[in-house]
Design an enzyme around this catalytic site. Structure first.
Site, PDB file in Angstrom:
ATOM      1  CG  LEU A  34      39.157  58.555  48.665  1.00 45.33           C
ATOM      2  CD1 LEU A  34      38.924  58.896  50.133  1.00 45.33           C
ATOM      3  CD2 LEU A  34      39.451  59.807  47.864  1.00 45.33           C
ATOM      4  N   GLY A  35      41.952  55.035  47.375  1.00 44.54           N
ATOM      5  CA  GLY A  35      43.203  54.283  47.422  1.00 44.54           C
ATOM      6  C   GLY A  35      42.935  52.817  47.663  1.00 44.54           C
ATOM      7  N   GLY A  37      45.208  48.809  48.439  1.00 42.42           N
ATOM      8  CA  GLY A  37      46.465  48.130  48.710  1.00 42.42           C
ATOM      9  C   GLY A  37      46.197  46.720  49.183  1.00 42.42           C
ATOM     10  CE1 TYR A  39      43.126  49.912  52.401  1.00 44.96           C
ATOM     11  CE2 TYR A  39      45.467  50.056  51.906  1.00 44.96           C
ATOM     12  CZ  TYR A  39      44.185  50.561  51.792  1.00 44.96           C
ATOM     13  OH  TYR A  39      43.955  51.697  51.057  1.00 44.96           O
ATOM     14  N   GLY A  40      43.080  46.240  51.433  1.00 42.87           N
ATOM     15  CA  GLY A  40      41.737  46.386  50.894  1.00 42.87           C
ATOM     16  C   GLY A  40      41.640  47.666  50.083  1.00 42.87           C
ATOM     17  CE  LYS A  41      36.050  48.094  47.656  1.00 40.80           C
ATOM     18  NZ  LYS A  41      35.286  47.752  46.425  1.00 40.80           N
ATOM     19  CB  VAL A  42      40.357  54.143  51.336  1.00 37.19           C
ATOM     20  CG1 VAL A  42      39.649  55.330  51.995  1.00 37.19           C
ATOM     21  CG2 VAL A  42      41.211  53.410  52.356  1.00 37.19           C
ATOM     22  CE  LYS A  57      42.721  51.092  55.865  1.00 38.57           C
ATOM     23  NZ  LYS A  57      43.837  51.618  56.695  1.00 38.57           N
ATOM     24  CG  ASP A 149      53.325  50.933  56.334  1.00 36.10           C
ATOM     25  OD1 ASP A 149      54.385  50.866  55.653  1.00 36.10           O
ATOM     26  OD2 ASP A 149      52.203  50.684  55.863  1.00 36.10           O
TER      27      ASP A 149
END
Length: 383
Positions: A34-35, A37, A39-42, A57, A149
């Protein structure tokens, strides 16, 4: 320390003792990305036993502290009770390589997907999004937290018409009054008070630097200024909400970066200062009123010449201009809170001339099949 902040810390300590290792594939059928960045991934997944779709997440353990993971998880689980905040689902675990928690899945993408370059989105859809974000941010602020954010990628769609959106990604959330290093980055979303940190060791010269962490050589690092520590305040979210609204209405930004050497921002600053006056009383800025006494009316003219409306705001009605000047006040102590923006809904924000131009652009795009979202455009390397 606010009661909510103290409770959050206690929940993190309790959850740390009960976090268990688990194999994702045993309990979930992972469907797609799904996304992702810094931070990691979803990932979109379905719980095998319950049949429930959810978003997983993933946070890499090598770059994520356990406490920061648990803080985001518990904040989303226990405090994000507003319908326009993404909520965790009570599932948190660890794998050899990641910390993972489950949250509500928004199956229609994010706001970034529906903002058309140079066109934006329909005004009524924009106002629906603004209304919901005002409620979400006000809820966080009432608990003593600041999101820090707000941007299109963090506003998730529960339907394609933006009748229900959810603000998510709470990795940057801090308690009001927390002392943090000020960070300046080259983006319209960066509030003007952050420029005091421009060139320091925590700042970025561009948004891409911010995302990927561009490395510097020793000589460049030596030129960096020392950190500037500031207090976290809700006015940061107000500024971002103003910029996001502009992007939704126009498909572009009012300036490339909020900086004293950016001409388009200086034009706005000149208009903003001249219309309200640097010495204006705070009350006059919290709820702008004109001679009619109605919220949203243009302020009564003062003696002496008034700077013309900044060019990039000329396409908006007086109501919308007051909306923007309330949220985008360069002075953070006088910047309106998100809930004040609700005073400006239910009226027209875009002038008739601009509305006709945007409709013509939409028709042209539909006619030649050229409608593309901002993300699709950037994916082809365009600007």
């Amino acid at each position: 320390m606010a009661a909510a902040t103290k409770l959050l810390d206690e929940l993190c300590h309790l959850t740390a003792q009960s976090l268990t290792p688990m194999d994702t594939s045993e309990h979930f059928q992972v469907l797609k990305l799904l996304g992702e960045g810094s931070y990691g991934k979803v990932m979109l997944a379905v719980h095998k036993q319950r049949g429930t779709p959810m978003a997983l997440k993933f946070f890499p353990r090598e770059s994520t502290s356990l406490f920061s993971f648990l803080r985001e998880y518990n904040l989303s689980l226990s405090f994000c009770t507003h319908p326009s905040l993404t909520r965790a689902l009570g599932i948190a675990y660890s794998t050899p390589s990641h910390y993972v928690f489950a949250q509500q899945a928004s199956l229609h993408g994010d706001l970034y997907d529906v903002i058309l370059p140079e066109v934006g989105m329909e005004e009524d859809a924009c106002q629906r999004v603004v209304s919901q974000l005002c409620g979400a941010l006000s809820h966080l602020h009432s608990l003593g937290f600041v999101h820090r954010d707000l941007k299109p990628e963090n506003v998730f769609l529960c339907d394609s018409a933006c009748r229900w959106v959810k603000l998510g990604d709470f990795g940057m959330v801090k308690a009001v009054g927390t002392s943090v290093p000020e960070v300046w980055y080259s983006s319209p979303y960066c509030a003007p008070e952050s420029e005091i940190a421009r060139g320091n060791q925590d700042s970025w010269s561009s948004e891409s630097d911010r995302k990927v962490g561009v490395k510097e050589d020793e000589e460049e690092r030596g030129k960096k200024k020392a950190r500037v520590w500031v207090s976290v305040e809700p006015s940061t979210d107000s500024w971002a909400l103003g910029i996001l609204t502009y992007a939704m209405l126009t498909g572009t930004h009012p300036w490339a970066q909020t900086a004293s050497d950016c001409r388009s921002y200086l034009k706005y600053r000149e208009w903003s200062d001249g219309a309200g006056g640097l010495d204006a009383e705070p009350d006059a800025w919290e709820e702008p009123r004109g001679e009619s006494g109605l919220i949203g009316a243009e302020p009564a003219e003062k003696d002496g010449p008034t700077p013309p409306v900044a060019p990039q705001f000329a396409c908006f009605t007086p109501l919308a201009r007051c909306f923007f000047r309330t949220l985008l006040d360069p002075r953070p102590r006088l910047r309106g809170r998100p809930e004040a923006a609700l005073n400006y809904l239910e009226g027209e924000w875009v002038t008739e001339k601009e509305r006709a131009r945007l409709e013509e652009e939409r028709k042209k795009s539909r006619g030649d099949g050229a409608i593309r979202t901002v993300r699709e455009k950037e994916g082809r390397g365009e600007r």
